[in-house]
Design a protein around this motif. Structure first.
Motif, PDB file in Angstrom:
ATOM      1  N   LEU A 226      41.612  50.470  41.760  1.00  0.00           N
ATOM      2  CA  LEU A 226      40.723  49.331  41.555  1.00  0.00           C
ATOM      3  C   LEU A 226      40.193  49.308  40.122  1.00  0.00           C
ATOM      4  O   LEU A 226      40.086  48.233  39.498  1.00  0.00           O
ATOM      5  CB  LEU A 226      39.564  49.387  42.548  1.00  0.00           C
ATOM      6  N   GLY A 227      39.853  50.482  39.585  1.00  0.00           N
ATOM      7  CA  GLY A 227      39.388  50.545  38.202  1.00  0.00           C
ATOM      8  C   GLY A 227      40.463  50.109  37.220  1.00  0.00           C
ATOM      9  O   GLY A 227      40.181  49.370  36.261  1.00  0.00           O
ATOM     10  N   LEU A 228      41.694  50.550  37.433  1.00  0.00           N
ATOM     11  CA  LEU A 228      42.785  50.108  36.569  1.00  0.00           C
ATOM     12  C   LEU A 228      43.005  48.599  36.668  1.00  0.00           C
ATOM     13  O   LEU A 228      43.234  47.908  35.667  1.00  0.00           O
ATOM     14  CB  LEU A 228      44.078  50.856  36.942  1.00  0.00           C
ATOM     15  N   TRP A 229      42.947  48.115  37.897  1.00  0.00           N
ATOM     16  CA  TRP A 229      43.140  46.662  38.072  1.00  0.00           C
ATOM     17  C   TRP A 229      42.040  45.883  37.369  1.00  0.00           C
ATOM     18  O   TRP A 229      42.297  44.865  36.724  1.00  0.00           O
ATOM     19  CB  TRP A 229      43.153  46.342  39.565  1.00  0.00           C
ATOM     20  N   HIS A 230      40.800  46.360  37.470  1.00  0.00           N
ATOM     21  CA  HIS A 230      39.689  45.661  36.836  1.00  0.00           C
ATOM     22  C   HIS A 230      39.791  45.745  35.309  1.00  0.00           C
ATOM     23  O   HIS A 230      39.371  44.816  34.582  1.00  0.00           O
ATOM     24  CB  HIS A 230      38.357  46.265  37.300  1.00  0.00           C
ATOM     25  N   ALA A 231      40.336  46.864  34.786  1.00  0.00           N
ATOM     26  CA  ALA A 231      40.459  47.019  33.339  1.00  0.00           C
ATOM     27  C   ALA A 231      41.376  45.956  32.747  1.00  0.00           C
ATOM     28  O   ALA A 231      41.144  45.476  31.630  1.00  0.00           O
ATOM     29  CB  ALA A 231      40.963  48.420  33.009  1.00  0.00           C
ATOM     30  N   TYR A 232      42.413  45.575  33.451  1.00  0.00           N
ATOM     31  CA  TYR A 232      43.376  44.596  32.925  1.00  0.00           C
ATOM     32  C   TYR A 232      43.297  43.256  33.654  1.00  0.00           C
ATOM     33  O   TYR A 232      44.214  42.445  33.586  1.00  0.00           O
ATOM     34  CB  TYR A 232      44.806  45.155  33.067  1.00  0.00           C
ATOM     35  N   TRP A 233      42.183  43.022  34.350  1.00  0.00           N
ATOM     36  CA  TRP A 233      42.072  41.815  35.157  1.00  0.00           C
ATOM     37  C   TRP A 233      42.047  40.565  34.284  1.00  0.00           C
ATOM     38  O   TRP A 233      42.661  39.542  34.606  1.00  0.00           O
ATOM     39  CB  TRP A 233      40.812  41.902  36.022  1.00  0.00           C
ATOM     40  N   THR A 234      41.323  40.628  33.140  1.00  0.00           N
ATOM     41  CA  THR A 234      41.212  39.445  32.261  1.00  0.00           C
ATOM     42  C   THR A 234      42.569  39.052  31.705  1.00  0.00           C
ATOM     43  O   THR A 234      42.927  37.860  31.671  1.00  0.00           O
ATOM     44  CB  THR A 234      40.229  39.733  31.112  1.00  0.00           C
ATOM     45  N   GLU A 235      43.338  40.038  31.262  1.00  0.00           N
ATOM     46  CA  GLU A 235      44.638  39.732  30.698  1.00  0.00           C
ATOM     47  C   GLU A 235      45.598  39.161  31.747  1.00  0.00           C
ATOM     48  O   GLU A 235      46.312  38.191  31.488  1.00  0.00           O
ATOM     49  CB  GLU A 235      45.235  40.998  30.064  1.00  0.00           C
ATOM     50  N   THR A 236      45.614  39.764  32.934  1.00  0.00           N
ATOM     51  CA  THR A 236      46.531  39.278  33.973  1.00  0.00           C
ATOM     52  C   THR A 236      46.092  37.929  34.529  1.00  0.00           C
ATOM     53  O   THR A 236      46.927  37.136  34.981  1.00  0.00           O
ATOM     54  CB  THR A 236      46.612  40.301  35.114  1.00  0.00           C
ATOM     55  N   ARG A 237      44.761  37.648  34.506  1.00  0.00           N
ATOM     56  CA  ARG A 237      44.278  36.370  35.023  1.00  0.00           C
ATOM     57  C   ARG A 237      44.740  35.224  34.147  1.00  0.00           C
ATOM     58  O   ARG A 237      44.969  34.113  34.633  1.00  0.00           O
ATOM     59  CB  ARG A 237      42.746  36.410  35.095  1.00  0.00           C
ATOM     60  N   GLU A 238      44.868  35.447  32.820  1.00  0.00           N
ATOM     61  CA  GLU A 238      45.273  34.396  31.903  1.00  0.00           C
ATOM     62  C   GLU A 238      46.787  34.326  31.702  1.00  0.00           C
ATOM     63  O   GLU A 238      47.264  33.560  30.866  1.00  0.00           O
ATOM     64  CB  GLU A 238      44.589  34.615  30.549  1.00  0.00           C
ATOM     65  N   SER A 239      47.548  35.120  32.425  1.00  0.00           N
ATOM     66  CA  SER A 239      48.993  35.119  32.269  1.00  0.00           C
ATOM     67  C   SER A 239      49.605  33.956  33.045  1.00  0.00           C
ATOM     68  O   SER A 239      48.914  33.204  33.739  1.00  0.00           O
ATOM     69  CB  SER A 239      49.575  36.451  32.757  1.00  0.00           C
ATOM     70  N   ALA A 240      50.922  33.834  32.939  1.00  0.00           N
ATOM     71  CA  ALA A 240      51.618  32.739  33.631  1.00  0.00           C
ATOM     72  C   ALA A 240      51.685  32.973  35.131  1.00  0.00           C
ATOM     73  O   ALA A 240      51.895  32.032  35.899  1.00  0.00           O
ATOM     74  CB  ALA A 240      53.019  32.582  33.053  1.00  0.00           C
ATOM     75  N   TRP A 241      51.567  34.194  35.570  1.00  0.00           N
ATOM     76  CA  TRP A 241      51.607  34.515  37.008  1.00  0.00           C
ATOM     77  C   TRP A 241      50.311  35.222  37.399  1.00  0.00           C
ATOM     78  O   TRP A 241      50.268  36.440  37.524  1.00  0.00           O
ATOM     79  CB  TRP A 241      52.793  35.417  37.311  1.00  0.00           C
ATOM     80  N   PRO A 242      49.223  34.511  37.569  1.00  0.00           N
ATOM     81  CA  PRO A 242      47.953  35.160  37.923  1.00  0.00           C
ATOM     82  C   PRO A 242      47.986  35.829  39.291  1.00  0.00           C
ATOM     83  O   PRO A 242      47.230  36.785  39.549  1.00  0.00           O
ATOM     84  CB  PRO A 242      46.954  33.995  37.894  1.00  0.00           C
ATOM     85  N   TRP A 243      48.857  35.314  40.182  1.00  0.00           N
ATOM     86  CA  TRP A 243      48.925  35.916  41.506  1.00  0.00           C
ATOM     87  C   TRP A 243      49.482  37.339  41.461  1.00  0.00           C
ATOM     88  O   TRP A 243      49.284  38.122  42.400  1.00  0.00           O
ATOM     89  CB  TRP A 243      49.812  35.086  42.426  1.00  0.00           C
ATOM     90  N   LEU A 244      50.162  37.678  40.344  1.00  0.00           N
ATOM     91  CA  LEU A 244      50.719  39.026  40.231  1.00  0.00           C
ATOM     92  C   LEU A 244      49.618  40.082  40.190  1.00  0.00           C
ATOM     93  O   LEU A 244      49.802  41.220  40.634  1.00  0.00           O
ATOM     94  CB  LEU A 244      51.579  39.110  38.970  1.00  0.00           C
ATOM     95  N   SER A 245      48.445  39.682  39.693  1.00  0.00           N
ATOM     96  CA  SER A 245      47.327  40.625  39.641  1.00  0.00           C
ATOM     97  C   SER A 245      46.891  41.026  41.039  1.00  0.00           C
ATOM     98  O   SER A 245      46.648  42.217  41.320  1.00  0.00           O
ATOM     99  CB  SER A 245      46.154  39.981  38.890  1.00  0.00           C
ATOM    100  N   TYR A 246      46.824  40.050  41.947  1.00  0.00           N
ATOM    101  CA  TYR A 246      46.391  40.372  43.315  1.00  0.00           C
ATOM    102  C   TYR A 246      47.463  41.150  44.079  1.00  0.00           C
ATOM    103  O   TYR A 246      47.149  41.993  44.921  1.00  0.00           O
ATOM    104  CB  TYR A 246      46.044  39.082  44.054  1.00  0.00           C
ATOM    105  N   VAL A 247      48.714  40.882  43.758  1.00  0.00           N
ATOM    106  CA  VAL A 247      49.797  41.675  44.373  1.00  0.00           C
ATOM    107  C   VAL A 247      49.698  43.128  43.925  1.00  0.00           C
ATOM    108  O   VAL A 247      49.890  44.063  44.712  1.00  0.00           O
ATOM    109  CB  VAL A 247      51.165  41.070  44.010  1.00  0.00           C
ATOM    110  N   THR A 248      49.374  43.307  42.648  1.00  0.00           N
ATOM    111  CA  THR A 248      49.207  44.676  42.133  1.00  0.00           C
ATOM    112  C   THR A 248      48.047  45.382  42.819  1.00  0.00           C
ATOM    113  O   THR A 248      48.126  46.566  43.176  1.00  0.00           O
ATOM    114  CB  THR A 248      48.963  44.637  40.619  1.00  0.00           C
ATOM    115  N   LEU A 249      46.932  44.623  43.002  1.00  0.00           N
ATOM    116  CA  LEU A 249      45.787  45.213  43.701  1.00  0.00           C
ATOM    117  C   LEU A 249      46.149  45.590  45.137  1.00  0.00           C
ATOM    118  O   LEU A 249      45.777  46.668  45.629  1.00  0.00           O
ATOM    119  CB  LEU A 249      44.620  44.230  43.688  1.00  0.00           C
ATOM    120  N   LEU A 250      46.867  44.704  45.817  1.00  0.00           N
ATOM    121  CA  LEU A 250      47.291  44.991  47.190  1.00  0.00           C
ATOM    122  C   LEU A 250      48.202  46.222  47.230  1.00  0.00           C
ATOM    123  O   LEU A 250      48.081  47.081  48.130  1.00  0.00           O
ATOM    124  CB  LEU A 250      48.013  43.772  47.774  1.00  0.00           C
ATOM    125  N   GLY A 251      49.109  46.321  46.267  1.00  0.00           N
ATOM    126  CA  GLY A 251      49.967  47.510  46.207  1.00  0.00           C
ATOM    127  C   GLY A 251      49.177  48.784  45.975  1.00  0.00           C
ATOM    128  O   GLY A 251      49.481  49.831  46.552  1.00  0.00           O
TER     129      GLY A 251
END
Length: 545
Positions: free
Chosen positions: A211-236
């Motif tokens: 969760l900490g790693l996901w939160h560290a890069y959350w801003t960058e992944t949220r502004e990417s072309a595939w924002p849903w990939l961030s939540y898939v990463t969190l689920l994984g």
């Protein structure tokens, strides 16, 4: 557990408890001497309180390892009080710009102190679980705090903007939590009960780290072309944490099963060894008893033979009717006692392995004829018919021990006469098998007596056992005759068994192996026919072929 093993475990726990203190003192010392600290005159006393709190927690942990209760309560109380005082002092001085790390430190000290104190209460049997939960909680808090310190507004990890003192404090709590967890693991007994706190705490730690790693890069992944990939990463990440916990659970379960199996095997080995020692002691005692009785056979029989001899001489003198009756009764009692002594001594000789067999040539039919003379008199006195028959195919001149064969026949025929009130008792002999120089014969003693219940058929061949206790009162006897017969038949290379129905009589069978005499080979049939005819002309009166 041996003394050496427990001392080694205690030393290991003390080392685990004291090792983090170096990690606490060095960062704190560098923090006190840092430039940032000298810029704020109010920081050193507060940080000094945190350092002393770390030392107090180390004292409490050492008290747990060495089982010193006063160190546990003193260190826990000092850590909570000093950390709380440092937090209040910092908030009072810097009310507008408070440091959240002091709140985190106070929370960690409170969790550890609570775990240490609860481990000394009624939850002492679950001390390992309490300490493990406290250690896992501190690891989770320190890990989450450290990950937050490494992030700058959710834009990824930024080592340049790291708050050194806060990060070192988080690292110190991480090491402290690991130390407490290790101490809890060394105190648990995974071979008896699974420490469920370990897989759960491990899953939570992995989940917080992901969760900490996901939160560290959350801003960058949220502004990417595939924002849903961030939540898939969190689920994984969450799934990997759950899988990690399941793997730890399965590993502990397998370890528990192995330890249980080892413990059961050790217990079985100990019980087996103890039983073997007990059996060996019993066998030694039994052999000593049997050897004693076997060695005493001559000393016991000689006086009884003297008593019988004197009674017979006294009966040959002039006596009135009353005196003769007294002496006849004494002679019968002495003969019964001698018979009992002979049975006990024979059984003792067999059990001691001192019974030796003769190997002589003898006529089977002559042996049986002489053997049945005395029982025929008893049968005639009871109004019974005693008959015996040897199959013409049975070899007559054999090599073996006629005395032991006579003893088995006397025991079985005597029992048949004793337990039969009317009818007949019969002895049949037939050939069971024959080789070049050996022959196995089957002997059957059949009666029309009281019979034996089916559930008692196996017990009657045990020493001092009869089918019914009432038979002892009605017919007498010790129950040794069948036991001796069984052992003798086994010594003669055969076996013994019985067929019986209550009220319809019994049939005792036994087999014995004999050698075939050299002069008897080739003429066995003719000798058998002659002997059968001779037996038929017996003058015993109650013997029939």
């Amino acid at each position: 557990m041996s003394i050496r093993t427990s001392r080694a475990a205690s030393c290991f726990r003390v080392m685990v408890a004291l090792a983090p203190l170096l990690c606490f003192v060095l960062p704190a010392g560098s923090a006190v001497n840092s430039t940032a600290v000298h810029q704020a005159s109010n920081m050193p006393p507060i940080q000094l309180g945190i350092v002393i709190s770390f030392l107090s927690v180390g004292l409490a942990l050492a008290g747990i390892v060495t089982q010193k209760t006063r160190f546990i309560f003193l260190g826990s109380a000092a850590a909570v009080i000093l950390s709380s005082f440092s937090l209040l002092a910092y908030v009072a001085i810097n009310a507008l710009d408070s440091d959240p790390m002091l709140l985190v430190a106070t929370l960690c000290f409170l969790v550890l102190a609570t775990g240490f104190v609860l481990g000394q209460t009624r939850l002492a049997p679950h001390r390992a679980a309490v300490l493990g939960t406290a250690g896992m909680s501190v690891i989770s808090i320190a890990l989450l705090t450290g990950m937050n310190l490494l992030t700058v507004q959710g834009a990824g990890l930024d080592w340049n903007n790291l708050h050194r003192v806060a990060f070192q404090t988080a690292a110190a709590f991480l090491v402290l939590g690991i130390s407490v967890t290790v101490v809890a693991w060394t105190m648990t007994q995974p071979g008896i009960r699974e420490p469920i706190w370990l897989p759960i705490g491990g899953s939570i730690i992995i989940a917080l780290f992901r969760l900490g790693l996901w939160h560290a890069y959350w801003t960058e992944t949220r502004e990417s072309a595939w924002p849903w990939l961030s939540y898939v990463t969190l689920l994984g990440g969450m799934s990997s944490a759950a899988i990690f916990g399941a793997v730890v659970h399965l590993a502990l379960k397998a370890h528990l099963q192995r330890e249980t199996l080892r413990r059961v095997n050790r217990k079985l080995e100990e019980e087996t060894a103890e039983r073997a020692r007990a059996e060996e002691s019993a066998q030694i005692a039994n052999r000593a008893k049997s050897e004693f009785l076997a060695n005493m056979s001559h000393e016991i029989r000689t006086p009884m033979n003297g008593v019988l001899g004197m009674l017979e001489l006294a009966l040959d003198t002039r006596l009135d009717a009353e005196q003769r009756d007294y002496l006849d009764t004494a002679k019968e009692s002495a003969e019964g006692l001698l018979s009992l002594i002979n049975d006990i001594l024979d059984l003792s000789k067999i059990e001691a392995g001192k019974l030796t067999l003769e190997t002589v040539n003898f006529s089977l039919r002559d042996n049986l004829e002489h053997t049945l003379k005395a029982p025929s008199v008893r049968a005639q006195s009871k109004g019974l018919r005693l008959k015996w028959h040897v199959d013409p195919e049975v070899t007559d001149l054999v090599v073996g021990d006629p005395t032991r064969l006579r003893q088995i026949v006397v025991n079985l025929v005597g029992n048949a006469i004793k337990f039969t009130s009317k009818g007949e008792v019969a002895l049949f002999v037939r050939r069971d098998s024959e080789e070049a120089d050996r022959v196995t014969m089957q002997f059957t003693v059949r009666d029309t007596g009281i019979g034996i219940p089916r559930d008692k058929l196996k017990e009657i061949f045990s020493a001092f056992t009869q089918a019914d206790s009432s038979t002892t009162r009605s017919f007498g006897g010790t129950g040794l005759g069948l036991t001796i017969s069984r052992r003798l038949s086994e010594i003669l290379g055969g076996r013994i068994w019985v067929e019986s129905e209550p009220g319809q009589g019994s049939a005792f069978h036994f087999t014995a192996r004999f050698g075939i005499a050299a002069e008897n080979r080739g003429t066995c049939q003719a000798i058998s026919t002659v002997k059968a005819t001779y037996v038929g002309r017996s003058t015993a009166g109650n013997i029939r072929s």
